[in-house]
Design a protein around this motif. Structure first.
Motif, PDB file in Angstrom:
ATOM      1  N   VAL A  76       6.885  -3.524   2.846  1.00  0.00           N
ATOM      2  CA  VAL A  76       6.050  -2.912   3.649  1.00  0.00           C
ATOM      3  C   VAL A  76       5.206  -3.889   4.159  1.00  0.00           C
ATOM      4  CG1 VAL A  76       5.592  -0.908   2.036  1.00  0.00           C
ATOM      5  CG2 VAL A  76       4.213  -2.849   1.574  1.00  0.00           C
ATOM      6  N   LEU A  87       6.390  -5.096  -2.149  1.00  0.00           N
ATOM      7  CA  LEU A  87       5.241  -4.354  -2.988  1.00  0.00           C
ATOM      8  C   LEU A  87       5.551  -4.311  -4.496  1.00  0.00           C
ATOM      9  CD1 LEU A  87       2.659  -2.960  -2.810  1.00  0.00           C
ATOM     10  CD2 LEU A  87       3.739  -0.694  -2.790  1.00  0.00           C
ATOM     11  N   VAL A 130      -2.114   2.473   0.485  1.00  0.00           N
ATOM     12  CA  VAL A 130      -0.909   2.523   1.275  1.00  0.00           C
ATOM     13  C   VAL A 130      -1.113   3.614   2.377  1.00  0.00           C
ATOM     14  CG1 VAL A 130       1.720   3.313   1.060  1.00  0.00           C
ATOM     15  CG2 VAL A 130       0.602   2.047  -0.927  1.00  0.00           C
ATOM     16  N   SER A 132       0.127   5.928   5.093  1.00  0.00           N
ATOM     17  CA  SER A 132       1.161   6.742   5.094  1.00  0.00           C
ATOM     18  C   SER A 132       1.509   7.484   6.581  1.00  0.00           C
ATOM     19  CB  SER A 132       1.328   7.927   3.905  1.00  0.00           C
ATOM     20  OG  SER A 132       1.297   6.698   2.876  1.00  0.00           O
ATOM     21  N   ASP A 155       2.658   1.819   5.563  1.00  0.00           N
ATOM     22  CA  ASP A 155       4.095   2.376   5.177  1.00  0.00           C
ATOM     23  C   ASP A 155       4.244   3.533   5.893  1.00  0.00           C
ATOM     24  OD1 ASP A 155       6.349   2.984   3.691  1.00  0.00           O
ATOM     25  OD2 ASP A 155       5.349   4.250   2.226  1.00  0.00           O
ATOM     26  N   VAL A 160       7.391   4.074   0.100  1.00  0.00           N
ATOM     27  CA  VAL A 160       6.631   4.043  -1.083  1.00  0.00           C
ATOM     28  C   VAL A 160       6.650   5.600  -1.676  1.00  0.00           C
ATOM     29  CG1 VAL A 160       4.546   3.979  -2.388  1.00  0.00           C
ATOM     30  CG2 VAL A 160       5.377   2.504  -0.660  1.00  0.00           C
TER      31      VAL A 160
END
Length: 208
Positions: A76, A87, A130, A132, A155, A160
């Protein structure tokens, strides 16, 4: 059919089509937004936007042992500087809380300050957010406005989420053991730092 009736029918169809076209579409479906996030897209932030957000450095690998678990090999981008980050390797050897969120998610906005408060505790896990959704710049602006400066990664294509098997909702918190295995996927927002600490203690036997 008489001509007058035909014209009336044509007029009615035209009015209905116009009403449908003009109907407000302000509601944003969470699954629609998530689908957009999974597709990804070019929306990299500028150096100035990164500097304004003032995020903490992303975690660095603390053990020479190879990363294991579903996050191993998941690359990422670090929100602080845009550099690629493995990660799984970055978290190897330490338990962590990995929080999936997006700039448009209101429950996420309410939860992020609680994560900040929890992360400041001396016995807290490593916390990594994270983002998204593909729009990295909006993520940085949202974090700046919330005064949340936790380590974060971008990400936009949902790697993920897919790796841990999380559902298409936000926020989601993933509790990761030090060996890289997943202890729990928490599919709800946390209300307070105490709520987070209690969940971590119950699932990972870390903290109190």
């Amino acid at each position: 059919m008489p001509a007058a009736w035909r014209w009336a029918l044509v007029l009615l169809i035209a009015v209905v089509a116009l009403a449908v076209a003009l109907w407000p579409r302000e509601h944003r479906d969470l699954r629609t937004n998530t689908a957009t996030a999974v597709r990804g897209g070019p929306a990299a932030a500028s150096d100035g936007e990164r500097a304004d957000a003032a995020l903490a450095e992303c975690p660095a690998q603390s053990t020479p042992a190879p990363a294991a678990g579903p996050l191993a090999g998941i690359t990422v981008g670090c929100l602080r500087d845009g550099r690629p980050l493995d990660l799984g390797a970055a978290l190897a050897g330490r338990p962590a809380l990995v929080n999936l969120w997006a700039y448009w998610c209101e429950p996420c906005a309410r939860e992020l300050p609680a994560l900040r408060q929890y992360a400041a505790r001396p016995d807290a896990l490593t916390v990594v957010t994270v983002h998204s959704d593909p729009d990295e710049a909006k993520a940085l602006a949202r974090l700046r406005d919330l005064d949340v400066h936790l380590p974060g990664v971008q990400d936009g294509d949902g790697r993920v989420r897919a790796a841990v098997g999380a559902p298409a909702v936000l926020p989601v918190s993933v509790l990761v053991r030090s060996d890289g295995s997943i202890a729990k996927v928490v599919v709800r927002p946390f209300d307070t730092a105490d709520d987070i600490a209690a969940t971590v203690a119950g699932e990972l036997r870390v903290g109190a």
